[in-house]
Design a protein around this motif. Structure first.
Motif, mmCIF file in Angstrom:
data_model
loop_
_atom_site.group_PDB
_atom_site.id
_atom_site.type_symbol
_atom_site.label_atom_id
_atom_site.label_comp_id
_atom_site.label_asym_id
_atom_site.label_seq_id
_atom_site.Cartn_x
_atom_site.Cartn_y
_atom_site.Cartn_z
ATOM 1 N N THR A 1 -5.407 -10.847 -16.757
ATOM 2 C CA THR A 1 -6.824 -11.010 -16.865
ATOM 3 C C THR A 1 -7.168 -12.515 -16.316
ATOM 4 O O THR A 1 -6.132 -13.183 -15.928
ATOM 5 N N ALA A 2 -8.351 -12.890 -16.045
ATOM 6 C CA ALA A 2 -8.747 -13.870 -15.542
ATOM 7 C C ALA A 2 -8.376 -15.293 -16.063
ATOM 8 O O ALA A 2 -8.761 -15.281 -17.263
ATOM 9 N N GLY A 3 -7.719 -16.158 -15.289
ATOM 10 C CA GLY A 3 -7.546 -17.469 -15.863
ATOM 11 C C GLY A 3 -6.348 -17.669 -16.755
ATOM 12 O O GLY A 3 -5.910 -18.343 -17.219
ATOM 13 N N SER A 4 -5.727 -16.199 -16.568
ATOM 14 C CA SER A 4 -4.482 -16.077 -17.815
ATOM 15 C C SER A 4 -3.354 -16.867 -16.891
ATOM 16 O O SER A 4 -3.146 -16.981 -15.614
ATOM 17 N N HIS A 5 -2.551 -17.704 -17.776
ATOM 18 C CA HIS A 5 -1.483 -18.495 -17.149
ATOM 19 C C HIS A 5 -0.373 -19.037 -18.523
ATOM 20 O O HIS A 5 -0.828 -19.030 -19.575
ATOM 21 N N SER A 6 0.829 -18.682 -18.292
ATOM 22 C CA SER A 6 1.861 -18.969 -19.103
ATOM 23 C C SER A 6 1.951 -20.254 -19.902
ATOM 24 O O SER A 6 1.987 -20.420 -20.990
ATOM 25 N N ALA A 7 1.410 -21.257 -18.932
ATOM 26 C CA ALA A 7 1.421 -22.520 -19.521
ATOM 27 C C ALA A 7 0.178 -22.591 -20.741
ATOM 28 O O ALA A 7 0.091 -23.747 -21.294
ATOM 29 N N LEU A 8 -0.669 -22.010 -20.711
ATOM 30 C CA LEU A 8 -1.702 -21.983 -21.581
ATOM 31 C C LEU A 8 -1.650 -20.692 -22.874
ATOM 32 O O LEU A 8 -1.874 -21.246 -23.902
ATOM 33 N N THR A 9 -0.893 -19.745 -22.323
ATOM 34 C CA THR A 9 -0.880 -18.707 -23.229
ATOM 35 C C THR A 9 0.175 -18.976 -24.207
ATOM 36 O O THR A 9 0.212 -18.843 -25.518
ATOM 37 N N ALA A 10 1.637 -19.363 -23.701
ATOM 38 C CA ALA A 10 2.555 -20.221 -24.795
ATOM 39 C C ALA A 10 2.155 -20.753 -25.682
ATOM 40 O O ALA A 10 2.567 -20.325 -26.759
ATOM 41 N N PRO A 11 1.397 -21.928 -25.377
ATOM 42 C CA PRO A 11 1.040 -22.766 -26.655
ATOM 43 C C PRO A 11 0.225 -22.213 -27.812
ATOM 44 O O PRO A 11 0.291 -22.310 -28.927
ATOM 45 N N ARG A 12 -0.564 -21.283 -26.862
ATOM 46 C CA ARG A 12 -1.504 -20.482 -28.102
ATOM 47 C C ARG A 12 -0.797 -19.670 -28.992
ATOM 48 O O ARG A 12 -1.436 -19.329 -29.982
ATOM 49 N N ILE A 13 0.232 -18.917 -28.482
ATOM 50 C CA ILE A 13 0.731 -18.015 -29.465
ATOM 51 C C ILE A 13 1.516 -18.719 -30.115
ATOM 52 O O ILE A 13 1.568 -18.304 -31.557
ATOM 53 N N ARG A 14 2.367 -19.864 -30.063
ATOM 54 C CA ARG A 14 2.903 -20.776 -30.841
ATOM 55 C C ARG A 14 1.884 -21.201 -32.076
ATOM 56 O O ARG A 14 2.109 -21.123 -33.240
ATOM 57 N N ALA A 15 0.951 -21.616 -31.582
ATOM 58 C CA ALA A 15 -0.253 -22.054 -32.509
ATOM 59 C C ALA A 15 -0.688 -21.004 -33.464
ATOM 60 O O ALA A 15 -0.591 -21.004 -34.702
ATOM 61 N N ALA A 16 -0.966 -19.803 -32.893
ATOM 62 C CA ALA A 16 -1.399 -18.728 -33.641
ATOM 63 C C ALA A 16 -0.319 -18.492 -34.742
ATOM 64 O O ALA A 16 -0.695 -17.947 -35.902
#
Lengths: 195, 195
Positions: free
Chosen positions: B4-19
């Motif tokens: 998806t547009a804008g997807s990046h592991s540096a963004l997704t990883a912490p969001r998964i942790r937080a969720a």
DNA sequence: CCTTGATCTGAACGCACGTTCAGTTAATAA
DNA sequence: TTATTAACTGAACGTGCGTTCAGATCAAGG
């Protein structure tokens, strides 16, 4: 097949309670299935629904019975006039009562979030009533100048957390006997209130 | 569709942790599904497995990171020579650090039974290292005659249980500010050790 | 501009879940 | 002995679970 030999609700009901308590304490409410409970009791899963309307009621009943038991037992204790003696009685009672039923205590503390809002409110109210007994002792001792404490409500929370913490590490087979632990924690409680 | 547009592991990883942290704290590890976590992040469930080998590792990593964070923060605190000052530093630090991250604390205490035996042993070892810091202060203060306490290990468990208990009732929006609570609990701790 | 690798989708796998219920058997009362 | 009720079985319902993976799309470097 259907009704089994020797089956009786007066026998099955407490076995379901015991199985649920043991399994909930060991694995957590959400991780335990009705089929596991039934297997522990030795019946098919459908049979459980002769004794409980649903899984959550099983948990709720365990908690309420535990807290009712706690209040009844506290009411049966003597309540000395002297605040220091009353506090000692409370501290020793709390440790003894909780150490004797670790599973029920564990469930009552850990599974609150698995209760519906209404059930949660009921359990909280019961717990509050218990805490109020300690707060009353502390308030009296403070008024009579025996206790050197701040807010009695905060002191209540601190003492109960400290005392209940015994259950996280105490084991019957450990190096300390329960009555030794009881005295150690009473010493700490006494000093905590400035006595 | 795919990346998806804008997807990046540096963004997704912490969001998964937080969720995961938020959901585990609110509903409990066993009651939260991988699909719920994915929904909170805004991805499909399969995407989570680019970031964790399985659900349990998500929990384990949260716990280990929390305890590592705790140890690093404690090491960054000054450690006064005087045992009484060292104890005050520890008590105030403990309350402040724990109050600032209630979700991580809650998970680290409540979800231990959902760890595999090996993972559980690792987490226990980390927690033990933290407790040992307090035991060392108490032992020193006892040897120097400043503290009137019994077994330093038991006193450690009592103090930590009392201090951690703040998290069960303290709310930012309550009638007391955290620094007031900090001082109240330090007063109780000081009296508990006979100071 | 093109290629390569990172990132995510969508669908599927087998399995277990809580709950319901018609039917069957044992206990009990008459 | 018979009738009634209590207790349980066995099977089924729809749903959601953790995990896997081939394929599609985007980001980034040369």
């Amino acid at each position: 097949m259907a009704r089994t030999a020797g089956s009786h609700s007066a026998l099955t009901a407490p076995r379901i309670r015991a199985a649920a308590q043991s399994l909930f304490a060991r694995h957590g409410f959400a991780a335990v299935s009705m089929r596991q409970i039934a297997a522990e009791v030795g019946v098919q899963v459908g049979a459980l629904y002769n004794y409980t309307p649903d899984k959550q009621s099983l948990l709720f009943d365990l908690m309420v019975d535990h807290l009712d038991d706690l209040m009844r037992a506290l009411d049966a204790e003597p309540l000395p006039e002297d605040p220091m003696q009353a506090l000692e009685g409370f501290a020793r009672f709390h440790i003894r009562h909780h150490a004797a039923r670790p599973e029920a205590v564990f469930i009552a503390y850990m599974e609150l979030r698995n209760l519906s809002p209404e059930n949660f409110a009921q359990v909280e109210a019961l717990r509050h009533r218990y805490e109020d007994r300690l707060t009353a002792i502390l308030t009296r001792g403070q008024a009579e100048g025996q206790f050197r404490i701040g807010d009695p409500r905060i002191t209540t929370m601190a003492i109960i957390a400290m005392l209940t913490g015994v259950n996280t590490w105490f084991r019957e087979t450990g190096r300390l006997r329960l009555d030794e632990v009881e005295t150690m924690y009473w010493d700490m409680t006494r000093q905590l209130v400035g006595g």
